[in-house]
Design an enzyme around this catalytic site. Structure first.
Site, PDB file in Angstrom:
ATOM      1  N   CYS A  77      -0.282  -1.605   3.640  1.00  0.00           N
ATOM      2  CA  CYS A  77      -1.846  -1.378   3.122  1.00  0.00           C
ATOM      3  C   CYS A  77      -2.175  -2.672   2.692  1.00  0.00           C
ATOM      4  CB  CYS A  77      -1.651  -0.351   2.109  1.00  0.00           C
ATOM      5  SG  CYS A  77      -0.560  -0.743   0.551  1.00  0.00           S
ATOM      6  N   TRP A  78      -3.157  -2.637   1.695  1.00  0.00           N
ATOM      7  CA  TRP A  78      -3.753  -3.842   1.083  1.00  0.00           C
ATOM      8  C   TRP A  78      -2.881  -4.873   0.454  1.00  0.00           C
ATOM      9  CZ3 TRP A  78      -7.600  -6.852   1.843  1.00  0.00           C
ATOM     10  CH2 TRP A  78      -7.925  -7.780   0.921  1.00  0.00           C
TER      11      TRP A  78
END
Length: 368
Positions: free
Chosen positions: A93-94
C-alpha cells in the site's frame, strides 16, 4: 508481522504484485506489473481520512476496518478466486501499513505465502528517484537534433526497427514536445508514472551499446525530464538531422493536420504565442486557420516560430564538443530503414562520433 515483511530487492521473487491502494493512487503510479485490488475505494478512503481529522483516529480506524474487511472478502471471492494453493503474492500500500498488512494476514491465514513490501509504495518511489540520478549517466547516447519537421521521431522509430537501442521520450510522455504537440485523445501520464516508465526503459538498455534519443527541452508538455538525463545528453555524440523545407512542411501537415478539425483548440494554442510574436503576426495565422489554408499556416509557423525557437534552444542543447554531425534525411520515404541503417553504420564505425570533425553525413551513409 515483521516476518511477513520483505524488501524491494525481493519483489522479483513473487508470482504477482498486488497494489491495495485506491484506484486513484494506483492510476497516478504503481509498481510495474502490479494489479490493483483496493481495500478502500476512492470514496471510502476520503471518508476515513475526513473522520480521522474531524472525529477521532479511533472512529476512523473502526469504520475503515469494516470497509477493508468487506473489500478483502469481495476480492477473495472474485479477484483471487482462481489462485492456486502455492501462490506467492507480494502486497503493498502507501507506506506498508494497515491496508497491505490486513490483506497479507488474511492471505496467509488462507494458506497462500503472501508477503508485505517493507515501506510500501514510498520505498519503491524512493528507488525510482534514486535510479533517475544514477541510470542516465551510465549510458552513452547519440542525440538526434534538428529543426521541427525534419522527421527525427520517424528516424528514431526506423532506428528501432533496425535493432538499435532507442529512447523515445515523447512516446513515454505522450506528447510531441511542442506547443501543438498534445496527442489527440491521449492524456499525458502523471509525472510519477512517467518516471517509472523511464526507469524501466533505461534499465533495459545495454550500456555497451549507444542509445539514440531525440533532443528535447527540459519539459515535454507537462512532464519534466530529470536533470541527470539532461546533463548526460549535453556534449555527447550529436547528429543534426536535416530535411528539405518542402518535406518538412509536408510532414507537419501529416502530423498536425488533425488540429484543423479542432479549430477552437488550435486557435487557443496559437493565441498563447501572442507574447512571443505579437497580436498582428498571430492574427495573420488565425486568418489562415479560419480560411483552412493549411499549408500556408504551417509554412508561416516553420519560418517565424519553429525555426527561430530551435535556433535559441540548440545553442544550449548542442553546446560543447563534439560538434553536431549533419545528416541529410528524407522523412516521407515509405521505408525509412535504409536511411536508419546508414546512420547506424556511421555511428558504429565511429564516423559520427565527432572524431572527424563536422563532416556532412548523407542518408546514403557517405561523408561528402
Amino acid at each position: 508481522m515483521n516476518n511477513l515483511l520483505v524488501s524491494l530487492e525481493k519483489a522479483g521473487d513473487f508470482d504477482e504484485i498486488i497494489d491495495v491502494r485506491s484506484p486513484l493512487e494506483f492510476a497516478e503510479d504503481h509498481m510495474p506489473g502490479a494489479i490493483n485490488a483496493p481495500v478502500l475505494s476512492n470514496e471510502e478512503r476520503a471518508i476515513v481520512g475526513t473522520m480521522y481529522r474531524q472525529v477521532s483516529p479511533f472512529e476512523a480506524t473502526r469504520v475503515g476496518a469494516a470497509m477493508v474487511a468487506r473489500n478483502i472478502a469481495a476480492h477473495l471471492e472474485t479477484t483471487f478466486a482462481d489462485r492456486p494453493r502455492n501462490w506467492r503474492p507480494l502486497v503493498y500500500c502507501w507506506r506498508g501499513g494497515k491496508r497491505s498488512g490486513s490483506m497479507t494476514v488474511w492471505m496467509n491465514l488462507i494458506g497462500w505465502r503472501a508477503r508485505q513490501l517493507d515501506g510500501g509504495y514510498k520505498s519503491y518511489r524512493r528507488d525510482v528517484v534514486a535510479s533517475l540520478e544514477t541510470l542516465p549517466p551510465s549510458l552513452k547516447y547519440v542525440v538526434l537534433a534538428g529543426h521541427t519537421g525534419t522527421g527525427k521521431t520517424r528516424l528514431l522509430h526506423a532506428l528501432a526497427d533496425t535493432g538499435a537501442q532507442t529512447l523515445d521520450l515523447e512516446a513515454l510522455a505522450m506528447h510531441r514536445g511542442s506547443l501543438l504537440g498534445a496527442m489527440p485523445d491521449a492524456p499525458q501520464p502523471s509525472q510519477k508514472s512517467f518516471d517509472t516508465a523511464l526507469v524501466g526503459t533505461l534499465r533495459a538498455f545495454d550500456p555497451q551499446r549507444p542509445v539514440f534519443v531525440e533532443a528535447e527541452s527540459r519539459r515535454i508538455g507537462l512532464i519534466s525530464l530529470p536533470e541527470s538525463l539532461m546533463t548526460s545528453l549535453r556534449g555527447t555524440t550529436c547528429v543534426d538531422v536535416r530535411a528539405p523545407h518542402t518535406e518538412r512542411v509536408d510532414l507537419l501537415m501529416q502530423d498536425y493536420g488533425h488540429l484543423f478539425a479542432q479549430p477552437d483548440y488550435f486557435r487557443a494554442q496559437l493565441l498563447k504565442l501572442v507574447p512571443l510574436h505579437g497580436r498582428a503576426v498571430v492574427g495573420e495565422w488565425l486568418e489562415l486557420l479560419d480560411a483552412q489554408r493549411q499549408r500556408e499556416l504551417f509554412e508561416a509557423l516553420v519560418i517565424k516560430h519553429y525555426d527561430p525557437a530551435y535556433s535559441r534552444s540548440s545553442r544550449k542543447m548542442l553546446s560543447g564538443p563534439p560538434p553536431a554531425m549533419p545528416f541529410e534525411f528524407h522523412p516521407l520515404v515509405p521505408d525509412l530503414r535504409a536511411q536508419a541503417q546508414a546512420l547506424l553504420a556511421c555511428v558504429e564505425s565511429g564516423e559520427a562520433t565527432g572524431a572527424r570533425g563536422p563532416d556532412r553525413l548523407t542518408s546514403a551513409g557517405t561523408a561528402g
